[in-house]
Design a protein around this motif. Structure first.
Motif, short mmCIF file in Angstrom:
data_model
loop_
_atom_site.label_atom_id
_atom_site.label_comp_id
_atom_site.label_asym_id
_atom_site.label_seq_id
_atom_site.Cartn_x
_atom_site.Cartn_y
_atom_site.Cartn_z
N LEU A 176 6.31 -2.83 7.06
CA LEU A 176 6.26 -1.82 5.99
C LEU A 176 7.66 -1.32 5.67
CD1 LEU A 176 4.87 0.20 4.10
CD2 LEU A 176 4.47 1.67 6.10
N ASP A 177 8.06 -1.50 4.42
CA ASP A 177 9.26 -0.86 3.88
C ASP A 177 8.74 0.20 2.93
OD1 ASP A 177 11.46 -0.01 2.43
OD2 ASP A 177 12.22 -2.02 2.05
N LEU A 178 8.75 1.44 3.37
CA LEU A 178 8.16 2.54 2.61
C LEU A 178 8.77 2.66 1.21
CD1 LEU A 178 5.95 4.47 3.63
CD2 LEU A 178 7.72 6.19 3.87
N ARG A 179 10.08 2.47 1.12
CA ARG A 179 10.76 2.59 -0.19
C ARG A 179 10.33 1.49 -1.14
NH1 ARG A 179 16.72 2.80 1.94
NH2 ARG A 179 15.73 1.37 3.38
N SER A 180 9.99 0.34 -0.62
CA SER A 180 9.52 -0.76 -1.47
C SER A 180 8.05 -0.56 -1.85
CB SER A 180 9.72 -2.08 -0.74
OG SER A 180 9.20 -3.12 -1.50
N TYR A 181 7.22 -0.20 -0.86
CA TYR A 181 5.79 -0.05 -1.15
C TYR A 181 5.53 1.12 -2.10
CZ TYR A 181 0.82 0.19 -0.96
OH TYR A 181 -0.51 0.21 -1.35
N PHE A 182 6.10 2.28 -1.81
CA PHE A 182 5.91 3.45 -2.67
C PHE A 182 6.98 3.45 -3.76
CE2 PHE A 182 3.55 5.35 0.98
CZ PHE A 182 2.34 5.46 0.32
N ASN A 183 6.94 2.40 -4.59
CA ASN A 183 7.84 2.28 -5.73
C ASN A 183 7.02 1.66 -6.85
OD1 ASN A 183 10.18 2.48 -7.18
ND2 ASN A 183 11.04 0.57 -6.42
N GLY A 184 6.85 2.40 -7.94
CA GLY A 184 6.00 1.94 -9.03
C GLY A 184 4.75 2.80 -9.10
N THR A 185 3.69 2.25 -9.67
CA THR A 185 2.43 2.98 -9.85
C THR A 185 1.40 2.48 -8.85
OG1 THR A 185 2.93 3.25 -12.20
CG2 THR A 185 0.67 3.62 -11.53
N LEU A 186 0.72 3.43 -8.23
CA LEU A 186 -0.34 3.12 -7.27
C LEU A 186 -1.58 3.93 -7.61
CD1 LEU A 186 2.54 3.31 -5.45
CD2 LEU A 186 0.95 2.54 -3.73
N ASP A 187 -2.72 3.38 -7.25
CA ASP A 187 -3.99 4.11 -7.32
C ASP A 187 -4.46 4.31 -5.89
OD1 ASP A 187 -4.50 4.07 -10.28
OD2 ASP A 187 -4.41 1.91 -9.93
N ALA A 188 -5.07 5.46 -5.63
CA ALA A 188 -5.60 5.72 -4.30
C ALA A 188 -7.01 6.28 -4.43
CB ALA A 188 -4.70 6.70 -3.55
N TYR A 189 -7.84 5.97 -3.43
CA TYR A 189 -9.24 6.37 -3.41
C TYR A 189 -9.53 6.94 -2.03
CZ TYR A 189 -8.92 3.05 -7.21
OH TYR A 189 -8.51 2.38 -8.34
N GLY A 190 -10.08 8.17 -1.98
CA GLY A 190 -10.25 8.77 -0.67
C GLY A 190 -11.46 9.68 -0.54
N VAL A 191 -11.68 10.06 0.73
CA VAL A 191 -12.73 11.02 1.08
C VAL A 191 -12.17 11.99 2.12
CG1 VAL A 191 -14.69 9.51 0.59
CG2 VAL A 191 -13.71 9.52 2.88
N PHE A 192 -12.69 13.21 2.07
CA PHE A 192 -12.44 14.17 3.14
C PHE A 192 -13.76 14.36 3.88
CE2 PHE A 192 -12.80 18.47 4.85
CZ PHE A 192 -11.78 18.41 5.79
N THR A 193 -13.73 14.17 5.20
CA THR A 193 -14.92 14.38 6.02
C THR A 193 -14.69 15.57 6.95
OG1 THR A 193 -14.11 12.74 7.63
CG2 THR A 193 -15.67 11.98 5.97
N ASP A 194 -15.75 16.33 7.19
CA ASP A 194 -15.63 17.46 8.11
C ASP A 194 -15.75 16.98 9.55
OD1 ASP A 194 -18.37 17.06 8.59
OD2 ASP A 194 -19.00 18.81 7.43
N ARG A 195 -15.77 17.91 10.49
CA ARG A 195 -15.80 17.56 11.92
C ARG A 195 -17.00 16.70 12.30
NH1 ARG A 195 -14.14 23.23 14.56
NH2 ARG A 195 -15.57 23.94 12.99
N SER A 196 -18.11 16.86 11.59
CA SER A 196 -19.32 16.09 11.91
C SER A 196 -19.29 14.68 11.30
CB SER A 196 -20.56 16.83 11.42
OG SER A 196 -20.64 16.78 10.00
N GLY A 197 -18.29 14.42 10.44
CA GLY A 197 -18.20 13.12 9.78
C GLY A 197 -18.83 13.09 8.40
N GLN A 198 -19.38 14.22 7.95
CA GLN A 198 -20.00 14.27 6.63
C GLN A 198 -18.93 14.31 5.54
OE1 GLN A 198 -22.86 17.40 6.07
NE2 GLN A 198 -23.03 17.03 3.89
N VAL A 199 -19.12 13.51 4.49
CA VAL A 199 -18.20 13.51 3.36
C VAL A 199 -18.37 14.82 2.61
CG1 VAL A 199 -17.57 12.43 1.17
CG2 VAL A 199 -18.15 11.01 3.15
#
Length: 178
Positions: free
Chosen positions: A35-58
């Motif tokens: 991983l070269d962070l400066r190379s990877y985080f260069n340009g446009t990226l899309d990200a998809y995520g979830v936050f889960t609580d302590r029990s694992g529920q989204v």
């Protein structure tokens, strides 16, 4: 008062032991692709995520549009968030490559300075985020791990805690355009 000191000492002790038990960034030094962070985080990226609580529920789903640029050792990661409840957010990371795989960063909602390091295909990023919740702001700690899968995809898992107590996790996939 003595009871409060004992409780505080117990929490601090448990938190420090937990910190020793987990993986270290050096564990990933030989993992590929590198991983070269400066190379990877260069340009446009899309990200998809979830936050889960302590029990694992989204609790919340979200997408992020990232526009990233670097000028030498200084980078800007401009993130626009859209959450499943229709709300939006923005974070602009100002990052600095410090050499030898180490990075620092700031953002308006980050308390102090984030510190991170890359080894092999992994990046470990630690910071305190001022998180608004129900009209109050909580300073929560993130232990953020990213793993480069290939030239376009990186997976991210971050544990959020306060006073050493795990509150939940963020799981995210980054996809680099083009």
């Amino acid at each position: 008062m003595q009871r409060r000191l004992l409780l505080t000492a117990s929490i601090a002790g448990a938190a420090s032991l937990a910190g020793c038990a987990g993986p270290q960034i050096s564990d990933y030094a030989s993992e590929k692709p590198a991983l070269d962070l400066r190379s990877y985080f260069n340009g446009t990226l899309d990200a998809y995520g979830v936050f889960t609580d302590r029990s694992g529920q989204v609790v919340k789903r979200f997408t992020v549009l990232m526009r990233c640029t670097w000028d030498g050792d200084n980078g800007v990661l401009d993130e626009d968030f859209v959450y499943s409840d229709g709300s939006t957010g923005k974070r602009i990371w100002r990052m600095k490559h410090l050499g030898n795989g180490r990075y620092s960063g700031t953002a308006d909602d980050v308390v102090g300075e984030a510190q991170g390091e890359t080894r092999g295909n992994a990046f470990r990023w630690g910071y305190t985020l001022a998180l608004p919740v129900d009209g109050r702001v909580w300073n929560v700690t993130f232990d953020d791990w990213m793993y480069l899968m290939d030239e376009r995809v990186m997976l991210n898992k971050a544990v959020m805690s306060k006073f050493g107590v795990r509150l939940g996790e963020v799981t995210l996939s980054f996809v680099k355009r083009g």
